[in-house]
Design an enzyme around this catalytic site. Structure first.
Site, PDB file in Angstrom:
ATOM      1  N   MET A   1      -2.096  10.184  -6.252  1.00  0.00           N
ATOM      2  CA  MET A   1      -0.742  10.743  -6.332  1.00  0.00           C
ATOM      3  C   MET A   1      -0.035  10.190  -7.577  1.00  0.00           C
ATOM      4  O   MET A   1       1.183  10.221  -7.679  1.00  0.00           O
ATOM      5  CB  MET A   1       0.046  10.415  -5.065  1.00  0.00           C
TER       6      MET A   1
ATOM      7  N   GLU B   1      -4.183  -0.767 -11.207  1.00  0.00           N
ATOM      8  CA  GLU B   1      -5.572  -1.259 -11.322  1.00  0.00           C
ATOM      9  C   GLU B   1      -6.463  -0.741 -10.189  1.00  0.00           C
ATOM     10  O   GLU B   1      -7.667  -0.574 -10.371  1.00  0.00           O
ATOM     11  CB  GLU B   1      -5.595  -2.799 -11.306  1.00  0.00           C
TER      12      GLU B   1
ATOM     13  N   HIS C   1      -6.396   2.236  -8.726  1.00  0.00           N
ATOM     14  CA  HIS C   1      -6.894   3.569  -9.095  1.00  0.00           C
ATOM     15  C   HIS C   1      -7.961   3.456 -10.190  1.00  0.00           C
ATOM     16  O   HIS C   1      -8.964   4.171 -10.167  1.00  0.00           O
ATOM     17  CB  HIS C   1      -5.751   4.431  -9.623  1.00  0.00           C
TER      18      HIS C   1
ATOM     19  N   SER D   1      -0.302  -1.195  -4.594  1.00  0.00           N
ATOM     20  CA  SER D   1       0.188   0.081  -4.062  1.00  0.00           C
ATOM     21  C   SER D   1       1.296   0.565  -4.971  1.00  0.00           C
ATOM     22  O   SER D   1       2.091  -0.247  -5.470  1.00  0.00           O
ATOM     23  CB  SER D   1       0.746  -0.146  -2.643  1.00  0.00           C
TER      24      SER D   1
ATOM     25  N   ARG E   1       3.790   1.945  -4.005  1.00  0.00           N
ATOM     26  CA  ARG E   1       5.045   1.674  -3.282  1.00  0.00           C
ATOM     27  C   ARG E   1       5.538   0.238  -3.469  1.00  0.00           C
ATOM     28  O   ARG E   1       6.684  -0.055  -3.116  1.00  0.00           O
ATOM     29  CB  ARG E   1       4.886   1.978  -1.786  1.00  0.00           C
TER      30      ARG E   1
HETATM   31  O1  PAF Z   1      -4.407   8.186  -1.182  1.00  0.00           O
HETATM   32  C1  PAF Z   1      -3.699   8.992  -1.818  1.00  0.00           C
HETATM   33  O2  PAF Z   1      -3.198   8.710  -2.899  1.00  0.00           O
HETATM   34  C2  PAF Z   1      -3.438  10.371  -1.224  1.00  0.00           C
HETATM   35  O3  PAF Z   1      -3.322  10.320   0.158  1.00  0.00           O
HETATM   36  C3  PAF Z   1      -4.475  11.437  -1.637  1.00  0.00           C
HETATM   37  C4  PAF Z   1      -5.864  11.075  -1.116  1.00  0.00           C
HETATM   38  C5  PAF Z   1      -4.530  11.537  -3.158  1.00  0.00           C
HETATM   39  C6  PAF Z   1      -4.118  12.790  -1.069  1.00  0.00           C
HETATM   40  O4  PAF Z   1      -2.865  13.217  -1.511  1.00  0.00           O
END
Ligand code: PAF
Length: 289
Positions: free
Chosen positions: A30, A35, A37, A185, A187
């Site tokens: 999203m 790091e 990701h 995260s 967030r």
């Molecule tokens: O983990 C996430 O960032 C989201 O839930 C995903 C898998 C990209 C789906 O929107």
């Protein structure tokens, strides 16, 4: 690096790549990359010729009182990080491209999605599975990488791939943590400096669970009570859930005699954070000693 915004272009591009014999790796995100990701990109890179990273803040997985509108977004920063990480294609569709007027088909799971985060976020996993199924159809990946931090999500996606016959290899990546152990995260950016310090309570609770387990404790209720007692010491914290579940159906277990997931969701102020630990093999959790 290519940036694709239309669903049709995405599908056309990937079909051409597949015809040329390329193996596609997908990292669904999203955005507001960190790091964690980028570690998923690295794993995808190892197993695919072409890495597609999707950025889509999916409206259908947010409840009416959740943070969809204020979820952090910074495409330029994400683009730079993707370039540096060697992503080949960034797929960043608009909400209208993913959910055109009259959209009415959703993917719903009726067992594993009911507990843990599903209990306090009704409809969340319906939104996640729907968008992930769409991303699978749009990017036709051979391999997809998900983070263990969202352990229930990852388990549900494995189940969806099995039940809906997606022929895709799903790779689970270990939790990536800040230097002090806080699970990364997007967030975390919501936390004030004081809350950021108190957020360490989540990993401290997991460490309590691991210590008790190593000392021989196998009673789930006693482990959960000790974790809860620790969290209760934190002024800004409110427990959403603390659970010990089996790894297959994610059902609560009374005893830790088989492999389990110890998972928790805790509000620190207004920010809901999650973290988890698997036992006895805790390697995916990356929990500091
Ligand atoms: O983990 C996430 O960032 C989201 O839930 C995903 C898998 C990209 C789906 O929107």
């Amino acid at each position: 690096m290519k940036i694709i915004t239309s669903a049709e272009d995405m599908q056309k591009t990937v079909l051409a790549l597949k015809r040329a014999g390329k193996r596609i790796g997908l990292v669904p995100t999203m955005g507001f990359l960190h790091e964690g990701h980028l570690s998923l990109v690295k794993l995808a890179r190892q197993q695919a010729d072409v890495v597609v990273l999707s950025i889509f803040v999916n409206p259908t997985q947010f409840g009416p009182n959740e943070d969809f509108s204020r979820y952090p977004r910074n495409f330029e920063r994400d683009r730079t990080l993707c370039e540096a990480a060697g992503v080949d294609i960034v797929f960043t569709p608009t909400p209208e491209a993913m959910y055109p007027a009259g959209y009415s088909v959703y993917v719903e799971e009726n067992a594993l999605s009911k507990g843990l985060c599903g209990a306090s976020r009704p409809g969340h996993f319906r939104g996640v599975l729907t968008v992930v199924a769409k991303l699978f159809n749009l990017t036709l990946p051979d391999v997809v990488v998900f983070g263990q931090k969202d352990a229930q999500q990852a388990r549900l996606i494995q189940q969806m791939a099995r039940d809906l016959n997606f022929s895709i290899t799903i790779v689970l990546a270990p939790i990536i943590r800040e230097a002090d152990g806080l699970a990364m995260s997007s967030r975390n950016t919501y936390l004030s400096p004081a809350e950021r310090r108190e957020a360490l309570g989540l990993q401290q609770a997991l460490k309590t669970a691991r210590r008790l387990y190593r000392e021989g404790e196998r009673d789930a209720r006693r482990i959960i009570a000790a974790m809860q007692a620790g969290i209760e010491q934190i002024p800004s914290a409110r427990v959403d859930y603390i659970a010990v579940v089996d790894l297959d159906m994610l059902q609560p277990v009374p005893q830790l005699n088989t492999p389990v997931l110890v998972a928790l969701a805790v509000y620190i102020g207004k920010t809901r954070l999650i973290d988890n630990l698997t036992l006895p093999d805790d390697s995916l959790s990356n929990l500091p000693e």
